[in-house]
Design an enzyme around this catalytic site. Sequence first.
Site, mmCIF file in Angstrom:
data_model
loop_
_atom_site.group_PDB
_atom_site.id
_atom_site.type_symbol
_atom_site.label_atom_id
_atom_site.label_comp_id
_atom_site.label_asym_id
_atom_site.label_seq_id
_atom_site.Cartn_x
_atom_site.Cartn_y
_atom_site.Cartn_z
ATOM 1 N N SER A 102 0.821 -1.197 0.000
ATOM 2 C CA SER A 102 0.000 0.000 0.000
ATOM 3 C C SER A 102 0.865 1.261 0.000
ATOM 4 C CB SER A 102 -0.904 0.008 1.236
ATOM 5 O OG SER A 102 -1.562 1.254 1.385
ATOM 6 N N TYR A 124 -1.779 5.962 -5.531
ATOM 7 C CA TYR A 124 -2.716 7.019 -5.847
ATOM 8 C C TYR A 124 -1.921 8.082 -6.605
ATOM 9 C CZ TYR A 124 -5.666 5.138 -2.034
ATOM 10 O OH TYR A 124 -6.430 4.340 -1.217
ATOM 11 N N THR A 150 -4.884 3.001 -8.085
ATOM 12 C CA THR A 150 -6.252 3.093 -7.581
ATOM 13 C C THR A 150 -6.985 4.220 -8.292
ATOM 14 O OG1 THR A 150 -5.630 2.196 -5.432
ATOM 15 C CG2 THR A 150 -7.663 3.471 -5.535
ATOM 16 N N LYS A 214 -6.955 -0.376 -10.620
ATOM 17 C CA LYS A 214 -7.748 -0.893 -9.497
ATOM 18 C C LYS A 214 -8.990 -0.034 -9.277
ATOM 19 C CE LYS A 214 -7.317 -1.761 -4.478
ATOM 20 N NZ LYS A 214 -8.277 -0.781 -3.939
ATOM 21 N N HIS A 238 -13.023 -1.264 -3.409
ATOM 22 C CA HIS A 238 -12.218 -0.726 -2.318
ATOM 23 C C HIS A 238 -12.622 -1.340 -0.970
ATOM 24 C CE1 HIS A 238 -9.296 2.787 -2.068
ATOM 25 N NE2 HIS A 238 -9.359 2.387 -0.811
#
Length: 341
Positions: A102, A124, A150, A214, A238
Site C-alpha cells: 500500500s 494514488y 487506484t 484498481k 475498495h
Amino acid sequence: MFADLRARARARLEPAHWDFYAGGAGAERTVHGNEEAFERIRLVPRVLRATGPRDLRTTLFGTELAAPILVAPTAFHRLAHPDGELATARGAAAAGSVLVVSMAATMPVEAIAAEAGAWWFQLYVQPDREFTAALVRRVEAAGCRALVVTADSPVFGRRERDHRHGFHDLPTGLVCENMRDATGAVRAIAMDARLGWDGIDWLRGITGLPIVLKGVLHPADAELAVEHGVSGLLVSNHGGRQLDGAIASIDALPAVAKAVGGRLPVLVDGGIRCGADIVAALALGADGVLVGRPVLWGLAVDGARGVQDVLSLLEDDLDRALALVGARRPADVTPDLVAWR
C-alpha cells in the site's frame, strides 16, 4: 473459514484499530455485500474428470505464483503488528504469493523489498506529478514488478467508525513512510478529483512497469482501460471503504471480464474467504484474486507466520475445491461451473 481467526484478531487489536481495518463507508452495505454476494453463487461440479494432483501455479506479468492468490494493498500494518509490512512481506514470500504494498504502508518500500518475494506497489496518482514520478522511480529502484493504480478514489469515503473513535491520525511514531519527499517530510496522501484518463497516459509515459488499474466496476471503464494501454484490471469496490452502496466486486466481475475479452488479465478482490469463492471468481472471469482483511487478521494474531497460514489455508482449500469441481488447474475452471441462486 476464518471466523475464529477474525475473533482472535479483534481481541488483540485496539478497538479503534480494529474498526479501521474492519469498517467501511457509510452504513457499510458494500462491506457486507462483498461477502453476501458469494452466498448467491453455487458451484456446479463435473465428475470423473481424472484431475490427479492439481497444479495451482499461475503466472502474472512474468512472475509465477504458487496459486492465483495475491495479498491486497491495505494500510497501516504496524497497527496490527510491530513489524508491520515487513512481517506481511515475509509471510507472503513464504507462501509463494505476490504482496501489493500500500502507498499508506508504515514501512519504507526498500525495507519491505528486502523481506518480500515478488511485490507490486499500489499508487494514488498525486496532484503533485513531480512527487508521483519520484515515488515511481523509487519503487522501480527497489524492485517493484507492477503498479496497482487506484482509480476509484476522487475523494475519501466517509467512514463512520473512524469518526466515532476520532481516528484521523496514526499513533505517535507511525507515518506513511513512502510519502516522504526529498526533504524527509511526510506528505499526506491526497485524493485528486481532477484525475482522468490523461493521468493514466502520463503514468504510462514515465514507467515501463505494468499498470494494473484498481477499482474498475463498470464494463465501459474496462473498455477504456484497454484503449489506454493498461496491463491489467482489478475489479474492486475498495473493500466497501469508498462508495457505500456500490455493487459487490464479484457481481461486477462477469461484465468487466466480458468487456475485456481476454485482452489482459482481470483480477478481483472483496469478500473472498475460501477456496470455493476463488473457484467462483475464476469461473466468472478472473485470472486471480486478492485477499485483504484475512491477511490482516493473520498478521495481528501471529505476524509473518499468521500471514503465511492464511495464504496457505486458502491455497489448500482452493486445491480441494478444484478437485471437487473437476478441474486440475485454475485455467480449467469454466463458466458452466457456476450457477446463481
